[in-house]
Design a protein around this motif. Structure first.
Motif, PDB file in Angstrom:
ATOM      1  N   PHE A  28       0.863  -1.168   0.000  1.00 15.63           N
ATOM      2  CA  PHE A  28       0.000   0.000   0.000  1.00 15.63           C
ATOM      3  C   PHE A  28       0.906   1.227   0.000  1.00 15.63           C
ATOM      4  O   PHE A  28       1.656   1.445   0.956  1.00 15.63           O
ATOM      5  N   LYS A  29       0.847   2.022  -1.045  1.00 20.32           N
ATOM      6  CA  LYS A  29       1.648   3.240  -1.136  1.00 20.32           C
ATOM      7  C   LYS A  29       0.861   4.387  -0.503  1.00 20.32           C
ATOM      8  O   LYS A  29      -0.312   4.579  -0.814  1.00 20.32           O
ATOM      9  N   VAL A  30       1.527   5.113   0.393  1.00 25.88           N
ATOM     10  CA  VAL A  30       0.855   6.143   1.177  1.00 25.88           C
ATOM     11  C   VAL A  30       1.583   7.475   1.009  1.00 25.88           C
ATOM     12  O   VAL A  30       2.792   7.553   1.224  1.00 25.88           O
ATOM     13  N   LEU A  31       0.839   8.501   0.654  1.00 20.52           N
ATOM     14  CA  LEU A  31       1.386   9.856   0.591  1.00 20.52           C
ATOM     15  C   LEU A  31       0.876  10.606   1.819  1.00 20.52           C
ATOM     16  O   LEU A  31      -0.324  10.756   2.017  1.00 20.52           O
ATOM     17  N   GLN A  32       1.813  11.032   2.658  1.00 20.38           N
ATOM     18  CA  GLN A  32       1.510  11.799   3.860  1.00 20.38           C
ATOM     19  C   GLN A  32       1.813  13.261   3.565  1.00 20.38           C
ATOM     20  O   GLN A  32       2.948  13.610   3.254  1.00 20.38           O
ATOM     21  N   GLN A  47       5.979  16.836   2.633  1.00 18.09           N
ATOM     22  CA  GLN A  47       5.271  15.568   2.478  1.00 18.09           C
ATOM     23  C   GLN A  47       6.250  14.409   2.563  1.00 18.09           C
ATOM     24  O   GLN A  47       7.444  14.576   2.327  1.00 18.09           O
ATOM     25  N   ASN A  48       5.713  13.245   2.913  1.00 16.83           N
ATOM     26  CA  ASN A  48       6.470  11.994   2.914  1.00 16.83           C
ATOM     27  C   ASN A  48       5.746  11.044   1.976  1.00 16.83           C
ATOM     28  O   ASN A  48       4.557  10.765   2.177  1.00 16.83           O
ATOM     29  N   ASP A  49       6.434  10.564   0.969  1.00 17.45           N
ATOM     30  CA  ASP A  49       5.848   9.630   0.005  1.00 17.45           C
ATOM     31  C   ASP A  49       6.335   8.227   0.344  1.00 17.45           C
ATOM     32  O   ASP A  49       7.413   7.815  -0.071  1.00 17.45           O
ATOM     33  N   TRP A  50       5.548   7.517   1.148  1.00 16.51           N
ATOM     34  CA  TRP A  50       5.882   6.157   1.578  1.00 16.51           C
ATOM     35  C   TRP A  50       5.491   5.203   0.450  1.00 16.51           C
ATOM     36  O   TRP A  50       4.444   4.570   0.492  1.00 16.51           O
ATOM     37  N   SER A  51       6.329   5.114  -0.583  1.00 15.75           N
ATOM     38  CA  SER A  51       5.958   4.343  -1.782  1.00 15.75           C
ATOM     39  C   SER A  51       7.047   3.409  -2.286  1.00 15.75           C
ATOM     40  O   SER A  51       6.841   2.724  -3.286  1.00 15.75           O
ATOM     41  N   GLN A  52       8.179   3.356  -1.630  1.00 20.17           N
ATOM     42  CA  GLN A  52       9.254   2.488  -2.123  1.00 20.17           C
ATOM     43  C   GLN A  52       8.948   1.024  -1.816  1.00 20.17           C
ATOM     44  O   GLN A  52       8.469   0.691  -0.727  1.00 20.17           O
ATOM     45  N   THR A  53       9.231   0.158  -2.792  1.00 21.93           N
ATOM     46  CA  THR A  53       9.089  -1.285  -2.616  1.00 21.93           C
ATOM     47  C   THR A  53      10.381  -1.950  -3.082  1.00 21.93           C
ATOM     48  O   THR A  53      11.053  -1.435  -3.980  1.00 21.93           O
ATOM     49  N   PRO A  54      10.737  -3.079  -2.488  1.00 19.35           N
ATOM     50  CA  PRO A  54      11.951  -3.765  -2.924  1.00 19.35           C
ATOM     51  C   PRO A  54      11.758  -4.363  -4.310  1.00 19.35           C
ATOM     52  O   PRO A  54      10.635  -4.661  -4.721  1.00 19.35           O
ATOM     53  N   LEU A 112      15.585   0.925   2.288  1.00 15.44           N
ATOM     54  CA  LEU A 112      14.613   1.843   1.691  1.00 15.44           C
ATOM     55  C   LEU A 112      14.378   2.996   2.660  1.00 15.44           C
ATOM     56  O   LEU A 112      14.161   2.792   3.851  1.00 15.44           O
ATOM     57  N   LYS A 113      14.417   4.216   2.163  1.00 15.37           N
ATOM     58  CA  LYS A 113      14.229   5.390   3.015  1.00 15.37           C
ATOM     59  C   LYS A 113      12.751   5.680   3.291  1.00 15.37           C
ATOM     60  O   LYS A 113      12.410   6.236   4.328  1.00 15.37           O
ATOM     61  N   ALA A 114      11.880   5.338   2.348  1.00 18.20           N
ATOM     62  CA  ALA A 114      10.447   5.618   2.502  1.00 18.20           C
ATOM     63  C   ALA A 114       9.632   4.428   1.988  1.00 18.20           C
ATOM     64  O   ALA A 114       8.960   4.511   0.959  1.00 18.20           O
TER      65      ALA A 114
END
Length: 181
Positions: free
Chosen positions: A135-139, A145-152, A161-163
């Protein structure tokens, strides 16, 4: 009846690993395949000290029938789109589904302060097959903003992974799961 102990063990391990790596995590990091799942996204801090004013969750392919929970003081919106792969729900073919859910604070008084945490909740049905679901989350915050979207590139380790996106490990149950509302 099959034991669910392996699912709970996987939940504990994945939750501990996700909490150490990410700042928007799922309360329950594992769920049975083909089952109803309550996704509670925990937001642990703001952006560079600023209060959180918005959360946008992109629904991964295969997660079906998303229904978000309203949050007092926040405006809730959903975006639907045509599905590449339609699915059946209660005898009806579903060709369009929710692909994004957003919560936006109704002013500064409703924003989530940096020093507090909160949860943003939705539910849906997990895919019939096990495997990782990201689940990619944009805060969004007052001025960042923090874009929690990185996947391995493979596997589920978010090390390095930073985010990282929020991971849900969908576990094959070995039997068809009950459909619940």
């Amino acid at each position: 009846m099959k034991s669910v102990t392996p699912i709970f063990a996987a939940c504990a391990v994945l939750l501990a690993a996700s909490a150490a790596q990410s700042h928007v995590v799922l309360q329950d990091a594992a769920a049975a395949a083909g089952a109803s799942y309550r996704a509670a996204f925990r937001v642990g801090h703001g952006c560079e000290g600023a209060a959180t004013t918005g959360i946008r969750v992109r629904i991964p392919e295969g997660f079906q029938g998303t229904k978000p929970m309203p949050k007092p003081g926040w405006t809730l919106t959903t975006t639907s789109a045509r599905l590449a792969k339609p699915y059946d729900s209660h005898g009806k073919t579903i060709t369009e589904d929710v692909v994004e859910v957003s919560w936006t604070a109704n002013g500064k008084d409703n924003a989530l302060p940096e020093a507090w945490y909160d949860e943003f909740v939705l539910r849906g049905t997990t895919p019939a097959q096990g495997g990782p679901l990201w689940f990619k989350v944009l805060q969004t915050c007052e001025n960042a903003q923090n874009d929690w979207s990185q996947t391995p590139s493979s596997g589920t380790s978010t090390k390095g992974l930073k985010a990282p996106a929020a991971l849900l490990e969908v576990i094959d149950s070995g039997a068809s799961a009950a459909h619940a509302h």
